[in-house]
Design an enzyme around this catalytic site. Structure first.
Site, PDB file in Angstrom:
ATOM      1  N   ASN A 117      -4.730   8.644 -15.469  1.00  0.00           N
ATOM      2  CA  ASN A 117      -4.274   7.283 -15.209  1.00  0.00           C
ATOM      3  C   ASN A 117      -5.475   6.368 -14.947  1.00  0.00           C
ATOM      4  O   ASN A 117      -6.196   6.568 -13.983  1.00  0.00           O
ATOM      5  CB  ASN A 117      -3.335   7.303 -13.993  1.00  0.00           C
ATOM      6  N   GLU A 152       2.081   3.738   2.870  1.00  0.00           N
ATOM      7  CA  GLU A 152       3.413   3.456   2.343  1.00  0.00           C
ATOM      8  C   GLU A 152       4.522   4.041   3.219  1.00  0.00           C
ATOM      9  O   GLU A 152       5.697   3.902   2.895  1.00  0.00           O
ATOM     10  CB  GLU A 152       3.531   3.996   0.921  1.00  0.00           C
TER      11      GLU A 152
END
Length: 166
Positions: A117, A152
């Protein structure tokens, strides 16, 4: 292609993109970044990406709204698109991701695409963990992966929390 460096709570970041969108986000690594000689320093071209990253690190942004243009194979693009569907504060396993793209036997290939990625954080490859809850690998290092997940609100296992003390 325009590029710019940016400080963040997880270390220096290098972003690059062009008119088609953001093409890469690299985290600090042991090796210095090699820039293409044709790349030019960004003026305002990457301002919105940096604004959104700053808000993300402040806990005020849960979904990036940026035009993305990562380069990769059709399979990689499919995996990276699926990564963007993992909600903020949640994780999935490589096998679940392989099922999600309709190719349940491609777990290793999904892992390889995940690792390739080019736009980390924005395309949230850090949200993919092992089926047993282990953090597994991360191009930015397991400590950064643990920090991003903790940011998160993901509950880490005690041994994973130890990564944050290093």
């Amino acid at each position: 292609m325009h590029y710019r460096y940016h400080d963040s709570p997880i270390g220096p970041l290098l972003l690059a993109g062009d008119d088609s969108g953001l093409k890469l986000l690299h985290m600090d690594a042991a090796q210095p970044w090699e820039l293409d000689a044709a790349w030019q320093p960004a003026q305002k071209q990457l301002d919105e990406a940096f604004r959104q990253l700053d808000r993300y690190f402040q806990g005020r942004l849960k979904r990036f709204e940026l035009r993305l243009a990562p380069r990769g194979t059709a399979f990689q693009q499919t995996v990276w698109q699926a990564l963007q569907g993992i909600p903020y504060g949640q994780t999935t396993s490589y096998s679940e991701l392989a099922e999600r793209i309709g190719n349940p036997k491609s777990v290793r290939a999904v892992g390889t695409a995940n690792g390739a990625n080019p736009i980390a954080i924005v395309i949230p490859c850090h949200r993919v963990i092992g089926r047993d809850g282990s953090l597994t690998g991360y191009a930015g290092g397991l400590e950064r992966k643990a920090l991003l997940l903790k940011l998160e609100g993901v509950k880490l296992l005690p041994e994973q929390d130890q990564l944050l003390l290093i």
